[in-house]
Write a protein that holds these residues in place. Structure first.
Motif, PDB file in Angstrom:
ATOM      1  N   GLY A   4       0.691  -1.150   0.143  1.00 19.04           N
ATOM      2  CA  GLY A   4      -0.010   0.066  -0.120  1.00 19.04           C
ATOM      3  C   GLY A   4       0.640   0.874   0.087  1.00 19.04           C
ATOM      4  O   GLY A   4       0.365   2.575  -0.088  1.00 19.04           O
ATOM      5  N   GLY A   5       1.947   1.157   0.259  1.00 18.87           N
ATOM      6  CA  GLY A   5       2.950   2.548   0.072  1.00 18.87           C
ATOM      7  C   GLY A   5       2.793   3.015  -1.440  1.00 18.87           C
ATOM      8  O   GLY A   5       2.424   2.404  -2.275  1.00 18.87           O
ATOM      9  N   GLY A   6       3.511   4.328  -1.383  1.00 20.91           N
ATOM     10  CA  GLY A   6       3.563   5.019  -2.488  1.00 20.91           C
ATOM     11  C   GLY A   6       4.139   6.387  -2.529  1.00 20.91           C
ATOM     12  O   GLY A   6       4.560   6.662  -1.359  1.00 20.91           O
ATOM     13  N   LEU A   7       3.941   7.064  -3.440  1.00 23.32           N
ATOM     14  CA  LEU A   7       4.251   8.479  -3.584  1.00 23.32           C
ATOM     15  C   LEU A   7       2.974   9.219  -3.391  1.00 23.32           C
ATOM     16  O   LEU A   7       1.936   9.187  -4.118  1.00 23.32           O
ATOM     17  CB  LEU A   7       4.928   8.846  -4.883  1.00 23.32           C
ATOM     18  CG  LEU A   7       5.576  10.478  -5.054  1.00 23.32           C
ATOM     19  CD1 LEU A   7       6.346  10.672  -3.850  1.00 23.32           C
ATOM     20  CD2 LEU A   7       6.083  10.506  -6.150  1.00 23.32           C
ATOM     21  N   VAL A   8       3.182  10.208  -2.389  1.00 29.14           N
ATOM     22  CA  VAL A   8       1.932  11.169  -2.334  1.00 29.14           C
ATOM     23  C   VAL A   8       2.326  12.421  -1.917  1.00 29.14           C
ATOM     24  O   VAL A   8       3.309  12.822  -1.503  1.00 29.14           O
ATOM     25  CB  VAL A   8       0.757  10.336  -1.133  1.00 29.14           C
ATOM     26  CG1 VAL A   8       1.773  10.648   0.321  1.00 29.14           C
ATOM     27  CG2 VAL A   8      -0.518  11.217  -0.977  1.00 29.14           C
ATOM     28  N   LEU A  63      -2.669   7.754   2.299  1.00 27.81           N
ATOM     29  CA  LEU A  63      -2.512   6.430   1.971  1.00 27.81           C
ATOM     30  C   LEU A  63      -3.295   5.366   3.102  1.00 27.81           C
ATOM     31  O   LEU A  63      -3.172   5.810   4.327  1.00 27.81           O
ATOM     32  CB  LEU A  63      -1.053   6.090   1.764  1.00 27.81           C
ATOM     33  CG  LEU A  63      -0.204   6.832   0.790  1.00 27.81           C
ATOM     34  CD1 LEU A  63       1.205   6.543   0.827  1.00 27.81           C
ATOM     35  CD2 LEU A  63      -0.770   6.057  -0.426  1.00 27.81           C
ATOM     36  N   ARG A  64      -3.489   4.169   2.462  1.00 23.18           N
ATOM     37  CA  ARG A  64      -3.960   3.029   3.321  1.00 23.18           C
ATOM     38  C   ARG A  64      -2.958   1.839   3.360  1.00 23.18           C
ATOM     39  O   ARG A  64      -2.685   1.304   2.218  1.00 23.18           O
ATOM     40  CB  ARG A  64      -5.024   2.480   3.204  1.00 23.18           C
ATOM     41  CG  ARG A  64      -5.664   1.648   4.123  1.00 23.18           C
ATOM     42  CD  ARG A  64      -7.009   0.914   3.555  1.00 23.18           C
ATOM     43  NE  ARG A  64      -7.800   0.414   4.763  1.00 23.18           N
ATOM     44  CZ  ARG A  64      -8.680  -0.546   4.533  1.00 23.18           C
ATOM     45  NH1 ARG A  64      -9.055  -0.732   3.238  1.00 23.18           N
ATOM     46  NH2 ARG A  64      -9.248  -1.075   5.228  1.00 23.18           N
ATOM     47  N   LEU A  65      -2.181   1.596   4.458  1.00 21.81           N
ATOM     48  CA  LEU A  65      -1.363   0.415   4.226  1.00 21.81           C
ATOM     49  C   LEU A  65      -1.780  -0.812   4.650  1.00 21.81           C
ATOM     50  O   LEU A  65      -2.833  -0.651   5.630  1.00 21.81           O
ATOM     51  CB  LEU A  65      -0.109   0.733   5.341  1.00 21.81           C
ATOM     52  CG  LEU A  65       1.028   1.902   4.583  1.00 21.81           C
ATOM     53  CD1 LEU A  65       2.236   1.957   5.724  1.00 21.81           C
ATOM     54  CD2 LEU A  65       1.191   2.098   3.537  1.00 21.81           C
ATOM     55  N   SER A  66      -1.449  -2.000   4.213  1.00 19.80           N
ATOM     56  CA  SER A  66      -2.259  -3.072   4.481  1.00 19.80           C
ATOM     57  C   SER A  66      -0.898  -4.170   4.968  1.00 19.80           C
ATOM     58  O   SER A  66       0.009  -4.062   4.332  1.00 19.80           O
ATOM     59  CB  SER A  66      -3.253  -3.730   3.589  1.00 19.80           C
ATOM     60  OG  SER A  66      -4.257  -2.987   3.095  1.00 19.80           O
ATOM     61  N   VAL A  84      10.089   3.792   5.228  1.00 16.33           N
ATOM     62  CA  VAL A  84       9.745   2.508   5.068  1.00 16.33           C
ATOM     63  C   VAL A  84       8.869   2.108   6.158  1.00 16.33           C
ATOM     64  O   VAL A  84       9.534   2.055   7.058  1.00 16.33           O
ATOM     65  CB  VAL A  84      10.932   1.711   4.734  1.00 16.33           C
ATOM     66  CG1 VAL A  84      10.522   0.221   4.500  1.00 16.33           C
ATOM     67  CG2 VAL A  84      11.776   2.081   3.617  1.00 16.33           C
ATOM     68  N   TYR A  85       7.800   1.670   5.942  1.00 19.33           N
ATOM     69  CA  TYR A  85       6.856   1.285   7.058  1.00 19.33           C
ATOM     70  C   TYR A  85       6.827  -0.367   7.161  1.00 19.33           C
ATOM     71  O   TYR A  85       6.786  -1.193   6.015  1.00 19.33           O
ATOM     72  CB  TYR A  85       5.536   1.789   6.792  1.00 19.33           C
ATOM     73  CG  TYR A  85       5.438   3.100   7.065  1.00 19.33           C
ATOM     74  CD1 TYR A  85       5.894   4.119   6.361  1.00 19.33           C
ATOM     75  CD2 TYR A  85       4.607   3.562   8.248  1.00 19.33           C
ATOM     76  CE1 TYR A  85       5.905   5.570   6.643  1.00 19.33           C
ATOM     77  CE2 TYR A  85       4.557   4.852   8.449  1.00 19.33           C
ATOM     78  CZ  TYR A  85       5.147   5.808   7.742  1.00 19.33           C
ATOM     79  OH  TYR A  85       5.266   7.408   8.189  1.00 19.33           O
ATOM     80  N   THR A 110       7.255  -1.438   3.370  1.00 15.75           N
ATOM     81  CA  THR A 110       6.849  -0.781   1.985  1.00 15.75           C
ATOM     82  C   THR A 110       6.945   0.800   2.076  1.00 15.75           C
ATOM     83  O   THR A 110       6.686   1.350   3.208  1.00 15.75           O
ATOM     84  CB  THR A 110       5.010  -0.978   1.947  1.00 15.75           C
ATOM     85  OG1 THR A 110       4.479  -0.464   0.880  1.00 15.75           O
ATOM     86  CG2 THR A 110       4.518  -0.353   3.429  1.00 15.75           C
ATOM     87  N   GLN A 111       7.408   1.279   1.033  1.00 11.78           N
ATOM     88  CA  GLN A 111       7.803   2.648   1.178  1.00 11.78           C
ATOM     89  C   GLN A 111       6.911   3.645   0.858  1.00 11.78           C
ATOM     90  O   GLN A 111       5.832   3.484  -0.027  1.00 11.78           O
ATOM     91  CB  GLN A 111       8.948   2.994  -0.166  1.00 11.78           C
ATOM     92  CG  GLN A 111       9.274   4.273  -0.381  1.00 11.78           C
ATOM     93  CD  GLN A 111      10.376   4.583   0.710  1.00 11.78           C
ATOM     94  OE1 GLN A 111      11.226   3.852   1.043  1.00 11.78           O
ATOM     95  NE2 GLN A 111      10.291   5.917   1.276  1.00 11.78           N
ATOM     96  N   VAL A 112       6.863   4.718   1.678  1.00  4.92           N
ATOM     97  CA  VAL A 112       5.785   5.834   1.596  1.00  4.92           C
ATOM     98  C   VAL A 112       6.776   6.894   1.616  1.00  4.92           C
ATOM     99  O   VAL A 112       7.733   7.337   2.409  1.00  4.92           O
ATOM    100  CB  VAL A 112       5.124   5.875   2.934  1.00  4.92           C
ATOM    101  CG1 VAL A 112       4.275   7.173   3.029  1.00  4.92           C
ATOM    102  CG2 VAL A 112       4.280   4.945   3.303  1.00  4.92           C
ATOM    103  N   THR A 113       6.493   7.779   0.540  1.00  8.04           N
ATOM    104  CA  THR A 113       7.078   9.010   0.126  1.00  8.04           C
ATOM    105  C   THR A 113       6.101  10.308   0.158  1.00  8.04           C
ATOM    106  O   THR A 113       5.391  10.134  -0.523  1.00  8.04           O
ATOM    107  CB  THR A 113       7.923   8.804  -1.076  1.00  8.04           C
ATOM    108  OG1 THR A 113       8.902   7.756  -1.061  1.00  8.04           O
ATOM    109  CG2 THR A 113       8.775  10.105  -1.421  1.00  8.04           C
TER     110      THR A 113
END
Length: 121
Positions: free
Chosen positions: A6-10, A16-19, A91-92, A115-118
């Motif tokens: 569920g990570g990404g660039l925002v 964002l919603r991580l699972s 990174v989560y 999962t990477q969150v940016t």
């Protein structure tokens, strides 16, 4: 096994919603946590939810913006992240432990891949 996604660039202010899907363990027996690691920094506790989902605990910096939840029928824990800030970039990781419930990241015995969150400014 714990599988985060569920990570990404925002952009700043976005959501964002991580699972994190668990397999190979009795999910409802585990407290589930989210821990993050920003570039060049140590891992930081973010949130934890108890086995039943009735108790939740957050680091101060995400209170009011992030919500942890779980669905024991789906063996999945979630992290809803709203009003994201650049300092949330990391990174989560999801983590699990059958006994420990708290903010000490070393208390968790099982870890998934991150999962990477940016968050862009």
């Amino acid at each position: 096994q714990l599988q985060a996604s569920g990570g990404g660039l925002v952009q700043t202010g976005g959501s964002l919603r991580l699972s994190c899907a668990a397999s190979g363990l009795t999910f409802s027996n585990y407290n589930m946590g989210w821990i993050r690691q920003a570039p060049g920094k140590e891992r930081e506790f973010v949130a934890v939810i108890s086995r039943s989902g009735t108790s939740k605990y957050y680091v101060d910096s995400v209170k009011g913006r992030f919500t942890i939840s779980r669905d024991n029928a789906k063996n999945t824990v979630y992290l809803q992240m709203n009003n994201l800030k650049p300092e949330d970039t990391a990174v989560y990781y999801c983590a699990a432990d059958s006994a420990y419930y708290g903010p000490e990241k070393n208390g968790y015995g099982y870890w998934g891949q991150g999962t990477q969150v940016t968050v862009s400014s």
